[in-house]
Write a protein that holds these residues in place. Structure first.
Motif, PDB file in Angstrom:
ATOM      1  N   UNK A 362       0.852  -1.182   0.000  1.00  0.00           N
ATOM      2  CA  UNK A 362       0.000   0.000   0.000  1.00  0.00           C
ATOM      3  C   UNK A 362       0.885   1.228   0.000  1.00  0.00           C
ATOM      4  N   UNK A 363       0.569   2.151  -0.885  1.00  0.00           N
ATOM      5  CA  UNK A 363       1.318   3.402  -0.941  1.00  0.00           C
ATOM      6  C   UNK A 363       0.407   4.555  -0.562  1.00  0.00           C
ATOM      7  N   UNK A 385       8.819  18.189   4.438  1.00  0.00           N
ATOM      8  CA  UNK A 385       8.906  17.179   5.493  1.00  0.00           C
ATOM      9  C   UNK A 385       8.408  15.824   5.010  1.00  0.00           C
ATOM     10  N   UNK A 386       7.276  15.862   4.317  1.00  0.00           N
ATOM     11  CA  UNK A 386       6.676  14.606   3.880  1.00  0.00           C
ATOM     12  C   UNK A 386       7.550  13.895   2.854  1.00  0.00           C
ATOM     13  N   UNK A 387       8.275  14.678   2.073  1.00  0.00           N
ATOM     14  CA  UNK A 387       9.098  14.066   1.034  1.00  0.00           C
ATOM     15  C   UNK A 387      10.267  13.268   1.631  1.00  0.00           C
ATOM     16  N   UNK A 388      10.506  13.449   2.922  1.00  0.00           N
ATOM     17  CA  UNK A 388      11.554  12.656   3.568  1.00  0.00           C
ATOM     18  C   UNK A 388      11.141  11.188   3.727  1.00  0.00           C
ATOM     19  N   UNK A 389       9.854  10.945   3.658  1.00  0.00           N
ATOM     20  CA  UNK A 389       9.360   9.559   3.776  1.00  0.00           C
ATOM     21  C   UNK A 389       8.955   9.058   2.398  1.00  0.00           C
ATOM     22  N   UNK A 390       9.132   7.729   2.227  1.00  0.00           N
ATOM     23  CA  UNK A 390       8.643   7.201   0.962  1.00  0.00           C
ATOM     24  C   UNK A 390       7.190   6.760   1.138  1.00  0.00           C
ATOM     25  N   UNK A 391       6.474   6.642   0.061  1.00  0.00           N
ATOM     26  CA  UNK A 391       5.032   6.346   0.128  1.00  0.00           C
ATOM     27  C   UNK A 391       4.716   5.067   0.889  1.00  0.00           C
ATOM     28  N   UNK A 392       5.618   4.105   0.843  1.00  0.00           N
ATOM     29  CA  UNK A 392       5.353   2.848   1.525  1.00  0.00           C
ATOM     30  C   UNK A 392       5.376   3.037   3.040  1.00  0.00           C
ATOM     31  N   UNK A 393       6.384   3.770   3.504  1.00  0.00           N
ATOM     32  CA  UNK A 393       6.497   4.026   4.927  1.00  0.00           C
ATOM     33  C   UNK A 393       5.297   4.831   5.414  1.00  0.00           C
ATOM     34  N   UNK A 394       4.882   5.808   4.638  1.00  0.00           N
ATOM     35  CA  UNK A 394       3.741   6.633   5.011  1.00  0.00           C
ATOM     36  C   UNK A 394       2.496   5.778   5.178  1.00  0.00           C
ATOM     37  N   UNK A 396       2.366   2.604   5.815  1.00  0.00           N
ATOM     38  CA  UNK A 396       2.519   1.759   6.997  1.00  0.00           C
ATOM     39  C   UNK A 396       2.134   2.510   8.257  1.00  0.00           C
ATOM     40  N   UNK A 397       2.665   3.749   8.364  1.00  0.00           N
ATOM     41  CA  UNK A 397       2.383   4.541   9.563  1.00  0.00           C
ATOM     42  C   UNK A 397       0.901   4.839   9.698  1.00  0.00           C
ATOM     43  N   UNK A 398       0.300   5.181   8.565  1.00  0.00           N
ATOM     44  CA  UNK A 398      -1.132   5.498   8.614  1.00  0.00           C
ATOM     45  C   UNK A 398      -1.935   4.286   9.054  1.00  0.00           C
ATOM     46  N   UNK A 404       0.210  11.010  10.685  1.00  0.00           N
ATOM     47  CA  UNK A 404       1.630  11.289  10.457  1.00  0.00           C
ATOM     48  C   UNK A 404       1.989  12.515  11.281  1.00  0.00           C
ATOM     49  N   UNK A 405       3.041  12.359  12.118  1.00  0.00           N
ATOM     50  CA  UNK A 405       3.440  13.530  12.919  1.00  0.00           C
ATOM     51  C   UNK A 405       4.648  14.188  12.303  1.00  0.00           C
ATOM     52  N   UNK A 406       4.460  15.461  11.946  1.00  0.00           N
ATOM     53  CA  UNK A 406       5.578  16.232  11.393  1.00  0.00           C
ATOM     54  C   UNK A 406       5.890  17.360  12.354  1.00  0.00           C
ATOM     55  N   UNK A 407       6.831  18.191  11.983  1.00  0.00           N
ATOM     56  CA  UNK A 407       7.167  19.360  12.822  1.00  0.00           C
ATOM     57  C   UNK A 407       5.926  20.204  13.092  1.00  0.00           C
ATOM     58  N   UNK A 408       5.343  20.063  14.276  1.00  0.00           N
ATOM     59  CA  UNK A 408       4.253  20.943  14.663  1.00  0.00           C
ATOM     60  C   UNK A 408       2.913  20.661  13.995  1.00  0.00           C
TER      61      UNK A 408
END
Length: 559
Positions: A362-363, A385-394, A396-398, A404-408
Motif C-alpha cells: 500500500x502506498x 517534510x513529507x518528502x523525507x518519507x517514501x510512500x510505503x512508509x507513510x 505503513x504509519x497510517x 503522520x506527525x511532522x514538525x508541529x
RNA sequence: GCGACCGUAGUCUAGUCUGGUCUAGGACGGGAGCCUGCCACGCUUCUGACCCGGGUUCAAAUCCCGGCGGUCGCACCA
C-alpha cells in the motif's frame, strides 16, 4: 623401538633431498624447513593435480594476495582477538595455562578484552590453584600466535604475517566478484604461505611456523545452497565421525556418501559435503587409500571463531596416528560480514530472482490540494517534510497509528490517498555464505610419501603415482661402453627436449641404478642395451612391478 | 613454555661413565676411475663429523654452565 615408517620417510626425504630442516648451518630453527629438488617437484605436481580437480573442472578461479596485512584486517577477521591468548604462568612451577580457562573453571567469566593486569588480579585474588602444584602465584602475559611486524617506518603501524591465506579472498571479495562479472556461486582459491608462531613446533613437517596452504573459499547464496555436483561423488564413501561420536569418544566412523551424510544431518551444508568427498578423492589420487582417511568433526568449543561446522580430514600415519591434512569449515558469512562492518566496502551480492516475486503493498500519497487549502503558507514546509518519507512508509504509519506527525503538524488519514499496488521484485541482496576446504601442503606431502613407501628385498620403493612423481623417466645404458652410453644420452636428451622430467645415470651396476630411482619414485626406467643399437628398441622397466617391456624408442613416451 | 632424555660426516654408529694414545675408528651413502650383457657384484681412490658459546684443566668429543636443536610427556594447536 622399531623405526617407524614415518621416521624412514623422514630420513629418505633428507638423504635424497625431498625436504629437510632449515638453517642447520646455524643449529637449526624450529618450525622451518627447506624443500629440495624432489620436494619442489612433488609439491608442484600435487598442486597441479589439485587445481585440475578443484578449479579447472568447475570453473573456479585463483588469486594471489599479500602475505602481510595491516592490523585492522586481522582485527576485523577476529584473529587479533582469538589468536591472542592470555597465558597465566605459575610462578612456582612455571607451567602455563590459558587464564580464561582457569577462571572459567571457578565460574569467573572474562571476555577477550579483559586487560591483562585485571586478569592477573582476578587469578591471585580468587586464589586460583595451579593444576600442577596447587599453588596460587600467577603472572599473566599475552601470547600472540601471529607474527607481528611493522608496515613502513612507523612502529605504531602494526602488520601481521597472515595466519591463513583465506583473508585475502574475503577482503578482496567485491573486486573478485566484480571482475568475474557477478558469477554466483563463486569458488576462489589461493595457494601460498601462511605463518603461525607456534609455541612448540614439532613432528617434522607436521607443525611448522611457516607453511603452505591451498585454500578454496566457495561463496554461495544461503537461500540456494543446493550443490549441483553431488551426484559426481556418490560413489565416494567417507569415514565420518560426527560431533556426537567425537563427544562420546566413539572412534568407529559412519561410512556414508556426501548425500547420505547430508540427509542424516551429519553435514549441515551440501557444498561442504561435496568438497569433503572431492578431497577424499584427491587424497586417493595421491595414493592415500580411503581406509586410511577419515573426517572428524570439531566440537563447538574447539572450532575456530568463524565456523558453524568443521570437519578435519585426517590421514593415518604410523608414528603420529591420525594427522589433520585438511580442514573443511562452514564459515557462514562471518568474514564478509566482519569486513563489511569494519571496512569501507559492502560485501553483499545482488541476486536476480528466477521467479520474480509479486509483492502487494500500500502506498500513500498526500492530497496536495487539501493541504494547500487548509495550511496555506505552511504547505510548502509540510511538503518538504513529507518528502523525507517514501510512500510505503507513510502508508505503513497510517495503517498502524492513523496519522503522520511532522514538525508541529499532525496529518490524519484524510489528507492522503491510499493506493494498493502490486510490485514486481526481481532482485534480492545477500551476503554470500562460505564453505572452505583448506589443505596443509606439507602434511599432504608427508601423508603422500608415507603411503607411497614400501620395502622389497631390502630396497626402498616409493610408489608415487605417475602424475605426481618428481621424475617420470630415468635413462640408463646397460653398460658404459660400446657406444651404449652415447645412445642413452641421445634418448635422455630427446625426452628432456619434450619438457619431461628425466634423469640420466651410468654409474655403477644396472641394478644399483634401478634401486636408486626406485627410492625416489621414478615410475619408468629406460635401459639402452645392445639390441637398441640394432633396432632402436629399448626396455622400459616399471618401478612397481619390475616388469620389463621392449618398445620402440619413438613409442617410449606413450608407456 | 615447563619437565625428562638426547645431540660425533648425508645416514647409522665406536669413543663420553674413568679427560691424554682421537691429526676421532667403522659401515652404508656420495664423487672420480676400472669392471659390469638387466635388479644395491667387485676393485682403486677421493669426500666428509665431535650442535654453538663460555668455563674448569697442562690437556676437553669426554667434566660444568648457558644457548640452539631433536624426541617424548604436560600445556598449546584459534
Amino acid at each position: 623401538m622399531k623405526e617407524s615408517l614415518t621416521d624412514k620417510v623422514t630420513s629418505l626425504a633428507k638423504r635424497r633431498g625431498f625436504y629437510w630442516q632449515a638453517y642447520e648451518a646455524y643449529g637449526g630453527v624450529g618450525g622451518f624447513y627447506v624443500l629440495g629438488d624432489l620436494g619442489t617437484k612433488l609439491k608442484d605436481n600435487i598442486v597441479r593435480l589439485w587445481k585440475k580437480m578443484f578449479l579447472d573442472k568447475y570453473g573456479f578461479i585463483e588469486i594471489e594476495s599479500p602475505t602481510i596485512g595491516p592490523y585492522v584486517v586481522f582485527e576485523a577477521s577476529g584473529h587479533v582477538g582469538s589468536f591472542k591468548d592470555a597465558m597465566s604462568e605459575c610462578l612456582k612451577c612455571h607451567n602455563k595455562y590459558r587464564a580464561d580457562h582457569l577462571l572459567a573453571e571457578q565460574g569467573i567469566q572474562v571476555s577477550e578484552s579483559t586487560r591483562l593486569d585485571v586478569l592477573e588480579h582476578l587469578m591471585n585474588e580468587n586464589k586460583i590453584l595451579c593444576p600442577e602444584c596447587r599453588q596460587s602465584s600467577w603472572r599473566v602475559t599475552a601470547f600472540l600466535t601471529m607474527f607481528q611486524t611493522n608496515i613502513g617506518p612507523y612502529s605504531e603501524n602494526i602488520g601481521f604475517l597472515r595466519p591463513e591465506t583465506a583473508q585475502g579472498m574475503f577482503v578482496e571479495f567485491k573486486q573478485i566478484y566484480e571482475s568475474n562479472r557477478g558469477k554466483m556461486p563463486l569458488g576462489v582459491a589461493q595457494i601460498g604461505k601462511a605463518y603461525r608462531n607456534e609455541i612448540s613446533p614439532r613432528q617434522g613437517l607436521i607443525r611448522l611456523r611457516e607453511f603452505s596452504q591451498i585454500e578454496l573459499e566457495f561463496f554461495f547464496n544461503p537461500n540456494n545452497n543446493s550443490c549441483e555436483y553431488l551426484h559426481q561423488v556418490d560413489d565416494i564413501k567417507m569415514n565420518i565421525l560426527d560431533e556426537k561420536k567425537v563427544a562420546r569418544g566413539d572412534e568407529i566412523p559412519y561410512r556414508l556418501s556426501a548425500k547420505e551424510a547430508i540427509d542424516k544431518g551429519y553435514i549441515i551444508q551440501p557444498w561442504l559435503a561435496f568438497f569433503m568427498a572431492l578431497s577424499q578423492k584427491f587424497l586417493n589420487e595421491l595414493g592415500v587409500k580411503s581406509e586410511f582417511q577419515r573426517f572428524k568433526a570439531k566440537l563447538e568449543g574447539e572450532r575456530a571463531h568463524y565456523s558453524a561446522q568443521t570437519y578435519d580430514q585426517e590421514v593415518l600415519t604410523e608414528k603420529y596416528g591420525w594427522i589433520e591434512v585438511a580442514g573443511h569449515a562452514y564459515r557462514q558469512d562471518y568474514d564478509l560480514k566482519s569486513h563489511t562492518l569494519k571496512g569501507s566496502i559492502d560485501m553483499y551480492v545482488v541476486e536476480e530472482l528466477k521467479e520474480p516475486m509479486r509483492e502487494k503493498k500500500t502506498l500513500a500519497y498526500v492530497n496536495s490540494k487539501r493541504v494547500k487549502d487548509e495550511f496555506n503558507g505552511k504547505a510548502s514546509e509540510i511538503f518538504v517534510e513529507i518528502s523525507k518519507y517514501d510512500p510505503k512508509t507513510l502508508a505503513q504509519k497510517l495503517n498502524e497509528v492513523g496519522k503522520i506527525e511532522l514538525e508541529g503538524v499532525v496529518l490524519g488519514r484524510e489528507y492522503f490517498t491510499l493506493k494498493e499496488v502490486e510490485e514486481t521484485i526481481s532482485t534480492r541482496k545477500f551476503i554470500p555464505h562460505v564453505v572452505e576446504p583448506s589443505f596443509g601442503i606439507e602434511r599432504i606431502i608427508c601423508a603422500t610419501l608415507e603411503h607411497a613407501y614400501s620395502e622389497r628385498e631390502n630396497r626402498v620403493i616409493l610408489s608415487l603415482k605417475e602424475d605426481i612423481a618428481p621424475y617420470k623417466f630415468a635413462v640408463f645404458p646397460l653398460v658404459k661402453k660400446d657406444g651404449l652410453d652415447e645412445k642413452a644420452k641421445e634418448v635422455f636428451n630427446m625426452i628432456k627436449a619434450e619438457g619431461i622430467s628425466v634423469l640420466y645415470d651410468d654409474d655403477g651396476s644396472i641394478g644399483r641404478r634401478y634401486a636408486r630411482v626406485d627410492e625416489i619414485g621414478v615410475p619408468n626406467a629406460i635401459t639402452i642395451d645392445y639390441q637398441t643399437l640394432e633396432d632402436d628398441t629399448v626396455t622400459v622397466r616399471k618401478r612397481d612391478t619390475w616388469d620389463q617391456n621392449r618398445v620402440k624408442i619413438s613409442e617410449v613416451l606413450k608407456t
